[in-house]
Structure formats: structure tokens, C-alpha cells
Design a protein around this motif. Sequence first.
Motif, PDB file in Angstrom:
ATOM      1  N   TRP A  60       0.819  -1.206   0.000  1.00  0.00           N
ATOM      2  CA  TRP A  60       0.000   0.000   0.000  1.00  0.00           C
ATOM      3  C   TRP A  60       0.858   1.264   0.000  1.00  0.00           C
ATOM      4  CZ3 TRP A  60       1.035   3.268   3.942  1.00  0.00           C
ATOM      5  CH2 TRP A  60       1.666   2.731   5.055  1.00  0.00           C
ATOM      6  N   GLU A 114       1.717   2.500  -3.528  1.00  0.00           N
ATOM      7  CA  GLU A 114       0.484   2.999  -4.138  1.00  0.00           C
ATOM      8  C   GLU A 114       0.090   4.343  -3.547  1.00  0.00           C
ATOM      9  OE1 GLU A 114      -2.317  -0.124  -3.505  1.00  0.00           O
ATOM     10  OE2 GLU A 114      -1.177  -1.554  -4.725  1.00  0.00           O
ATOM     11  N   HIS A 115       0.241   4.486  -2.243  1.00  0.00           N
ATOM     12  CA  HIS A 115      -0.090   5.737  -1.568  1.00  0.00           C
ATOM     13  C   HIS A 115       0.811   6.873  -2.065  1.00  0.00           C
ATOM     14  CE1 HIS A 115      -1.246   8.550   1.543  1.00  0.00           C
ATOM     15  NE2 HIS A 115       0.038   8.721   1.824  1.00  0.00           N
TER      16      HIS A 115
END
Length: 126
Positions: A112, A115-116
Motif C-alpha cells: 500500500w 500505491e499511496h
Amino acid sequence: MNEIKSLADQLREKLRTGEMDKSPPPAKEKKITDPPAAGVPKKPPKVSDRHQKADAFFAAIEAFRPELSEKSMIRVDARTLHLLKRMKLAKGVDMNRFIVYALHQYLGQHPWLAEHIQETLKNSAP
């Protein structure tokens, strides 16, 4: 002088000739112990467990083949640098390889994060 053998030499010779297989294993004496009291902390892991984990860890680092095409200067604290230098001496693991391996492992465990960062860059661009 040729007849003097160390214990290790004797054991190697026995293993080669197969004499170790013929001898029965030594009998173990059973000790009677009291059960551990409640609240007693657990024993630390066996040394062999730690060695197995360390061997697996260093084998994974050796198998890791990073593409080291870019250079980047990073700053680390003295304690970390000391650990990295000792690892280089003890296991021959290059500091850069270890750092890149650790970063890849961390990002693999936290997908994540990449992606963040990508979304944050998209949203902040004018």
C-alpha cells in the motif's frame, strides 16, 4: 607424529568408513523435573533455531540479485553502520545489498505504501 589425530579427525574418519552407523546411540538419562510455575517466562529460542533462521536469512540475501544501476548516498546512525560493518566481516554481505534487500522486503510486506506515494504525487501535481 602421523599417528596423532584430533577428535575431529577421528570423527571424520569414522563417518567416512561408516562406523558411526554401527554403534548404538548413547542412552539418555531422564531427569525428573518439576513442572514450570505459572508466570515463569519462556526460555529464549534454542541456539540452533537462531542459527537456522540466520542461515535462511543470509541465504535469502545471497540469492537476492538487485539491479544496482543507480547510486544514492544514504546516512545512517553510528550503531547501524557498526552493525553493517560487522555483518560484512562475519558473513561477507555487502552493506548496499543488505540495505536494498531490507527495503525490498519492507515494500513487499507493505504494498500500500508505494500505491499511496503514487496517488499522493498524482493529486499534488498541478
